[in-house]
Design a protein around this motif. Sequence first.
Motif, PDB file in Angstrom:
ATOM      1  N   LEU A   9     -15.608 -43.595 -45.204  1.00  0.00           N
ATOM      2  CA  LEU A   9     -16.269 -42.499 -45.921  1.00  0.00           C
ATOM      3  C   LEU A   9     -15.386 -41.985 -47.052  1.00  0.00           C
ATOM      4  CD1 LEU A   9     -18.671 -40.622 -46.208  1.00  0.00           C
ATOM      5  CD2 LEU A   9     -17.598 -39.119 -44.506  1.00  0.00           C
ATOM      6  N   VAL A  10     -14.100 -41.807 -46.786  1.00  0.00           N
ATOM      7  CA  VAL A  10     -13.173 -41.339 -47.823  1.00  0.00           C
ATOM      8  C   VAL A  10     -13.132 -42.320 -48.995  1.00  0.00           C
ATOM      9  CG1 VAL A  10     -10.725 -40.892 -48.342  1.00  0.00           C
ATOM     10  CG2 VAL A  10     -11.759 -39.962 -46.252  1.00  0.00           C
ATOM     11  N   GLU A  11     -13.068 -43.605 -48.702  1.00  0.00           N
ATOM     12  CA  GLU A  11     -13.054 -44.613 -49.760  1.00  0.00           C
ATOM     13  C   GLU A  11     -14.344 -44.566 -50.576  1.00  0.00           C
ATOM     14  OE1 GLU A  11     -13.286 -49.425 -50.306  1.00  0.00           O
ATOM     15  OE2 GLU A  11     -12.330 -48.655 -48.484  1.00  0.00           O
ATOM     16  N   ALA A  12     -15.471 -44.471 -49.890  1.00  0.00           N
ATOM     17  CA  ALA A  12     -16.762 -44.442 -50.584  1.00  0.00           C
ATOM     18  C   ALA A  12     -16.874 -43.203 -51.472  1.00  0.00           C
ATOM     19  CB  ALA A  12     -17.901 -44.476 -49.572  1.00  0.00           C
ATOM     20  N   ILE A  13     -16.458 -42.059 -50.968  1.00  0.00           N
ATOM     21  CA  ILE A  13     -16.537 -40.819 -51.748  1.00  0.00           C
ATOM     22  C   ILE A  13     -15.617 -40.887 -52.962  1.00  0.00           C
ATOM     23  CG2 ILE A  13     -15.973 -38.359 -51.701  1.00  0.00           C
ATOM     24  CD1 ILE A  13     -17.044 -38.333 -48.798  1.00  0.00           C
ATOM     25  N   VAL A  16     -17.118 -43.111 -55.631  1.00  0.00           N
ATOM     26  CA  VAL A  16     -18.274 -42.543 -56.308  1.00  0.00           C
ATOM     27  C   VAL A  16     -17.873 -41.361 -57.197  1.00  0.00           C
ATOM     28  CG1 VAL A  16     -20.515 -41.444 -55.957  1.00  0.00           C
ATOM     29  CG2 VAL A  16     -19.857 -43.382 -54.559  1.00  0.00           C
ATOM     30  N   ILE A  17     -16.889 -40.565 -56.769  1.00  0.00           N
ATOM     31  CA  ILE A  17     -16.438 -39.450 -57.609  1.00  0.00           C
ATOM     32  C   ILE A  17     -15.871 -39.973 -58.928  1.00  0.00           C
ATOM     33  CG2 ILE A  17     -14.660 -37.671 -57.816  1.00  0.00           C
ATOM     34  CD1 ILE A  17     -15.202 -37.004 -54.861  1.00  0.00           C
ATOM     35  N   VAL A  18     -15.094 -41.025 -58.858  1.00  0.00           N
ATOM     36  CA  VAL A  18     -14.563 -41.628 -60.086  1.00  0.00           C
ATOM     37  C   VAL A  18     -15.724 -42.133 -60.939  1.00  0.00           C
ATOM     38  CG1 VAL A  18     -13.228 -43.572 -60.995  1.00  0.00           C
ATOM     39  CG2 VAL A  18     -12.319 -42.198 -59.107  1.00  0.00           C
ATOM     40  N   GLY A  19     -16.705 -42.760 -60.307  1.00  0.00           N
ATOM     41  CA  GLY A  19     -17.861 -43.263 -61.028  1.00  0.00           C
ATOM     42  C   GLY A  19     -18.757 -42.172 -61.587  1.00  0.00           C
ATOM     43  N   TYR A  20     -18.717 -40.990 -60.977  1.00  0.00           N
ATOM     44  CA  TYR A  20     -19.567 -39.878 -61.425  1.00  0.00           C
ATOM     45  C   TYR A  20     -19.303 -39.537 -62.890  1.00  0.00           C
ATOM     46  CZ  TYR A  20     -21.379 -35.128 -61.873  1.00  0.00           C
ATOM     47  OH  TYR A  20     -22.044 -34.009 -62.295  1.00  0.00           O
ATOM     48  N   GLY A  21     -18.037 -39.401 -63.245  1.00  0.00           N
ATOM     49  CA  GLY A  21     -17.698 -39.093 -64.635  1.00  0.00           C
ATOM     50  C   GLY A  21     -18.168 -40.177 -65.582  1.00  0.00           C
ATOM     51  N   LEU A  49     -27.319 -36.199 -58.069  1.00  0.00           N
ATOM     52  CA  LEU A  49     -28.315 -36.880 -57.234  1.00  0.00           C
ATOM     53  C   LEU A  49     -27.958 -38.356 -57.055  1.00  0.00           C
ATOM     54  CD1 LEU A  49     -31.602 -35.292 -58.626  1.00  0.00           C
ATOM     55  CD2 LEU A  49     -30.591 -34.936 -56.361  1.00  0.00           C
ATOM     56  N   PHE A  50     -27.623 -39.018 -58.153  1.00  0.00           N
ATOM     57  CA  PHE A  50     -27.236 -40.428 -58.072  1.00  0.00           C
ATOM     58  C   PHE A  50     -25.956 -40.595 -57.250  1.00  0.00           C
ATOM     59  CE2 PHE A  50     -29.632 -40.910 -62.242  1.00  0.00           C
ATOM     60  CZ  PHE A  50     -30.720 -41.533 -61.644  1.00  0.00           C
ATOM     61  N   THR A  51     -25.044 -39.631 -57.369  1.00  0.00           N
ATOM     62  CA  THR A  51     -23.805 -39.681 -56.608  1.00  0.00           C
ATOM     63  C   THR A  51     -24.071 -39.614 -55.117  1.00  0.00           C
ATOM     64  OG1 THR A  51     -22.510 -38.743 -58.413  1.00  0.00           O
ATOM     65  CG2 THR A  51     -21.601 -38.519 -56.199  1.00  0.00           C
ATOM     66  N   GLY A  52     -24.955 -38.700 -54.706  1.00  0.00           N
ATOM     67  CA  GLY A  52     -25.304 -38.599 -53.289  1.00  0.00           C
ATOM     68  C   GLY A  52     -25.870 -39.897 -52.753  1.00  0.00           C
ATOM     69  N   VAL A  53     -26.760 -40.490 -53.501  1.00  0.00           N
ATOM     70  CA  VAL A  53     -27.343 -41.773 -53.096  1.00  0.00           C
ATOM     71  C   VAL A  53     -26.265 -42.853 -53.028  1.00  0.00           C
ATOM     72  CG1 VAL A  53     -28.932 -43.615 -53.811  1.00  0.00           C
ATOM     73  CG2 VAL A  53     -29.645 -41.211 -53.968  1.00  0.00           C
ATOM     74  N   SER A  54     -25.353 -42.853 -53.991  1.00  0.00           N
ATOM     75  CA  SER A  54     -24.290 -43.860 -54.013  1.00  0.00           C
ATOM     76  C   SER A  54     -23.332 -43.715 -52.839  1.00  0.00           C
ATOM     77  CB  SER A  54     -23.502 -43.768 -55.325  1.00  0.00           C
ATOM     78  OG  SER A  54     -24.311 -44.156 -56.400  1.00  0.00           O
TER      79      SER A  54
END
Length: 75
Positions: A9-13, A16-21, A49-54
């Motif tokens: 979960l930590v890796e996935a978050i 995605v946080i890096v990808g959010y920007g 929204l896309f981040t949550g799905v990712s």
Amino acid sequence: MKQSRLMSLVEAITNVIVGYGVAVVTQILIFPIFGLHTTLAQNLQMGLLFTGVSIIRSFLLRRLFEAIRVAKPEG
């Protein structure tokens, strides 16, 4: 070595946080090319929204592959 569910979960978050920007900046740059004009607030909301799905997608795929790895007979 097995990765724990928490570390999955930590890796996935983190991913995605890096990808959010990147996603928000991409939306800001690309949407106008297709005639879509959104505010910064709208871009940030869509990005969330896309981040949550990712996050959910990444976590589930990680767990699926871990289950496959564990179930695979050695040999």
